[in-house]
Design a protein around this motif. Structure first.
Motif, short mmCIF file in Angstrom:
data_model
loop_
_atom_site.label_atom_id
_atom_site.label_comp_id
_atom_site.label_asym_id
_atom_site.label_seq_id
_atom_site.Cartn_x
_atom_site.Cartn_y
_atom_site.Cartn_z
N GLU A 196 34.27 -7.18 2.10
CA GLU A 196 35.22 -6.68 1.10
C GLU A 196 35.70 -7.82 0.22
OE1 GLU A 196 38.18 -4.49 3.32
OE2 GLU A 196 36.82 -2.77 3.52
N SER A 200 33.05 -3.64 -2.30
CA SER A 200 32.45 -3.93 -1.00
C SER A 200 30.94 -3.88 -1.03
CB SER A 200 32.99 -2.99 0.08
OG SER A 200 32.64 -1.67 -0.18
N SER A 227 31.06 -0.08 -4.57
CA SER A 227 30.39 -0.48 -3.34
C SER A 227 28.89 -0.20 -3.45
CB SER A 227 30.97 0.25 -2.13
OG SER A 227 30.70 1.63 -2.22
#
Length: 169
Positions: free
Chosen positions: A62, A73, A22
């Motif tokens: 996502e 993400s 992420s």
């Protein structure tokens, strides 16, 4: 044996023990540090108001990682109407808030890794249980980010993103 989740960076040659799953923008693209002195502007980790006229929430785009249970993400900001922003704040700490209808918004984070601009893509912000950031669902267009959200990405694509983020051109 190297961690299978890690990767050797083709840019710097270092082995990174973990593959980041992420990345997040700290503020909407239109935020300027000068707004900090404006009494009608505020920036927190989850909400932003600019000059009492522009309203944003932070959420997650996502993307499933193909062949695994992993999810990649992007932490992004979306602009909401004043009414939707006010409603989101009203239920921010309310159990059961995930039953809320999605809030329409415009993506307010430029992800430079994509060949086409990501700013102003149409989104829906889906409220999730208290403590979880909203899920940002992109309009199903042919934009590369929207396609990735619908179809998923490979672990090689996650590595490619990591190298681009860690070593911007």
């Amino acid at each position: 044996m190297p961690n299978s989740l890690g990767f050797t960076c083709s840019c710097c040659g270092d082995h990174h023990a973990e593959l980041p799953m992420s990345y997040s923008a700290m503020a909407p693209d239109v935020w300027d540090p000068a707004f900090e002195s404006d009494p009608n502007s505020t920036l927190s980790s989850d909400q932003c108001v600019i000059k009492g006229q522009h309203f944003f929430v932070r959420g997650l785009i996502e993307i499933p990682v193909i062949g695994s249970e992993d999810v990649f993400s992007w932490g992004v900001w979306v602009s909401l109407s004043r009414d939707n922003f006010d409603r989101a704040l009203d239920v921010w700490n309310t159990e059961g808030r995930e039953a809320e209808k999605p809030y329409f918004g415009w993506l307010s984070t430029e992800l430079a890794l994509y060949s086409e601009s990501t700013t102003d893509l149409k989104t829906n912000a889906h409220t999730r249980p208290v403590g979880k950031r909203p899920l940002i669902q992109l309009e199903p267009t042919d934009h590369p980010l929207a396609v990735e959200q619908r179809t998923g990405i490979t672990r090689d694509r996650v590595r490619e993103i990591a190298m681009a983020v860690l070593h911007p051109a």
